[in-house]
Design a protein around this motif. Structure first.
Motif, mmCIF file in Angstrom:
data_model
loop_
_atom_site.group_PDB
_atom_site.id
_atom_site.type_symbol
_atom_site.label_atom_id
_atom_site.label_comp_id
_atom_site.label_asym_id
_atom_site.label_seq_id
_atom_site.Cartn_x
_atom_site.Cartn_y
_atom_site.Cartn_z
ATOM 1 N N ASN A 116 0.810 -1.218 0.000
ATOM 2 C CA ASN A 116 0.000 0.000 0.000
ATOM 3 C C ASN A 116 0.843 1.268 0.000
ATOM 4 O O ASN A 116 0.315 2.357 0.210
ATOM 5 C CB ASN A 116 -0.958 0.004 1.188
ATOM 6 N N CYS A 117 2.128 1.120 -0.236
ATOM 7 C CA CYS A 117 3.024 2.275 -0.324
ATOM 8 C C CYS A 117 3.145 2.683 -1.795
ATOM 9 O O CYS A 117 3.662 1.912 -2.610
ATOM 10 C CB CYS A 117 4.394 1.912 0.252
ATOM 11 N N PRO A 118 2.685 3.887 -2.171
ATOM 12 C CA PRO A 118 2.765 4.288 -3.590
ATOM 13 C C PRO A 118 4.187 4.364 -4.102
ATOM 14 O O PRO A 118 4.444 4.080 -5.280
ATOM 15 C CB PRO A 118 2.076 5.659 -3.610
ATOM 16 N N TYR A 119 5.128 4.726 -3.248
ATOM 17 C CA TYR A 119 6.516 4.794 -3.685
ATOM 18 C C TYR A 119 7.074 3.395 -3.934
ATOM 19 O O TYR A 119 7.959 3.209 -4.774
ATOM 20 C CB TYR A 119 7.363 5.529 -2.644
ATOM 21 N N TRP A 149 7.406 -6.075 4.202
ATOM 22 C CA TRP A 149 7.478 -5.274 5.430
ATOM 23 C C TRP A 149 6.209 -4.423 5.535
ATOM 24 O O TRP A 149 6.206 -3.238 5.230
ATOM 25 C CB TRP A 149 8.733 -4.401 5.398
ATOM 26 N N PRO A 150 5.106 -5.035 5.947
ATOM 27 C CA PRO A 150 3.822 -4.325 5.969
ATOM 28 C C PRO A 150 3.699 -3.393 7.174
ATOM 29 O O PRO A 150 3.370 -3.829 8.284
ATOM 30 C CB PRO A 150 2.813 -5.469 6.045
ATOM 31 N N ILE A 151 3.913 -2.114 6.950
ATOM 32 C CA ILE A 151 3.929 -1.150 8.049
ATOM 33 C C ILE A 151 2.809 -0.118 7.951
ATOM 34 O O ILE A 151 2.717 0.775 8.795
ATOM 35 C CB ILE A 151 5.286 -0.419 8.116
ATOM 36 N N VAL A 170 -0.784 -5.759 6.066
ATOM 37 C CA VAL A 170 -0.419 -7.055 6.642
ATOM 38 C C VAL A 170 -1.147 -8.174 5.904
ATOM 39 O O VAL A 170 -0.554 -9.214 5.569
ATOM 40 C CB VAL A 170 -0.748 -7.095 8.151
ATOM 41 N N PHE A 171 -2.431 -7.973 5.627
ATOM 42 C CA PHE A 171 -3.217 -8.989 4.927
ATOM 43 C C PHE A 171 -2.625 -9.248 3.545
ATOM 44 O O PHE A 171 -2.470 -10.402 3.123
ATOM 45 C CB PHE A 171 -4.672 -8.550 4.817
ATOM 46 N N ALA A 172 -2.288 -8.171 2.837
ATOM 47 C CA ALA A 172 -1.729 -8.331 1.490
ATOM 48 C C ALA A 172 -0.401 -9.068 1.533
ATOM 49 O O ALA A 172 -0.140 -9.955 0.696
ATOM 50 C CB ALA A 172 -1.561 -6.959 0.837
ATOM 51 N N ALA A 173 0.453 -8.726 2.496
ATOM 52 C CA ALA A 173 1.750 -9.398 2.607
ATOM 53 C C ALA A 173 1.565 -10.875 2.910
ATOM 54 O O ALA A 173 2.246 -11.736 2.334
ATOM 55 C CB ALA A 173 2.581 -8.735 3.699
#
Length: 242
Positions: free
Chosen positions: A100-103, A128-130, A136-139
């Motif tokens: 979910n990080c656009p970068y 590293w779902p932060i 977290v679910f996606a990871a």
């Protein structure tokens, strides 16, 4: 790092109390001298702040290098970490990311360019779902897809999905990839999945990373977005022994 105002006051106080004449003064007198020194010589205080910040940066860099040296195996050869590119490549790039990080999504495009231009690079993926429970679910879903030999496809689909991922969109993507979604949900709770995420958290903390994306290439750490050209330069430096 210490707040700037506290650092300035502490620095000025240290300078004043180091003077023999300050030893016999009361706290109130010393505080008054501190304020006077700050008013009359702000540039000296700021220079001292700069020195302290430089020392802290140097200490952080040394700590990161020690973490690299101690954790090289965990970073580059963790059997519980997915690998993209050439698994036998001569240079390893380690990427810490969050779906979910656009970068991170932009960084993913840069990594793909690197892999297209250099066939001897292996990329270790550190989930590293932060950015919340949805991350977290996606990871977990991506890592669980390994059990169906679908990590690469799941990773690519999650990275290219429009908008912010959540449980519904992740499972919809899994269904579109024709994965067994019931098995996926079960595998998401596996020990290997949790172990990978926990290891990513430990490694990122030891390296001083505070956000995604972050990269490790040889002895170089690179927090933030790294463009393909810069990444290739870093890879060449590893090959050259730099």
């Amino acid at each position: 790092m210490r707040p700037l105002t506290l650092t300035m006051t502490a620095t000025a106080l240290a300078l004043l109390t180091a003077l023999p004449a300050a030893a016999d003064r009361s706290d109130a007198e010393i505080k008054a001298l501190v304020l006077e020194a700050i008013r009359e010589n702000p540039e000296i205080v700021m220079e001292a702040v700069g020195l302290i910040q430089a020392e802290e940066a140097e200490a952080a860099a040394a700590a990161a290098q020690a973490a690299l040296d101690d954790g090289r195996g965990a970073l580059e050869a963790d059997p519980n970490a997915p690998v993209l590119g050439n698994p036998d490549g001569d240079v390893t790039v380690v990427e810490f990311f969050d779906y979910n990080c656009p970068y991170c999504r932009r960084a993913g495009d840069e990594v793909k360019q690197v892999l297209a231009l250099d066939e001897d690079v292996r990329v270790v993926m550190r989930e590293w779902p932060i950015l919340g429970e949805a991350s977290v679910f996606a990871a977990r879903a991506a890592l669980a897809a390994r059990e169906q030999d679908a990590y690469d496809r799941m990773h690519e689909a999650l990275m290219s999905a429009p908008g912010r991922l959540d449980e519904d969109s992740v499972m919809r993507i899994a269904a579109e990839l024709e994965l067994d979604t019931d098995r996926l949900r079960s595998d998401m709770e596996g020990e290997a999945v949790q172990a990978h995420i926990d290891q990513s958290m430990r490694l990122a903390q030891s390296l001083g990373f505070s956000g995604t994306p972050s990269f490790v290439i040889g002895d170089q750490t690179a927090p933030g977005l790294v463009e393909a050209a810069q990444m290739l330069d870093m890879i060449d430096a590893v090959r050259d022994g730099g």
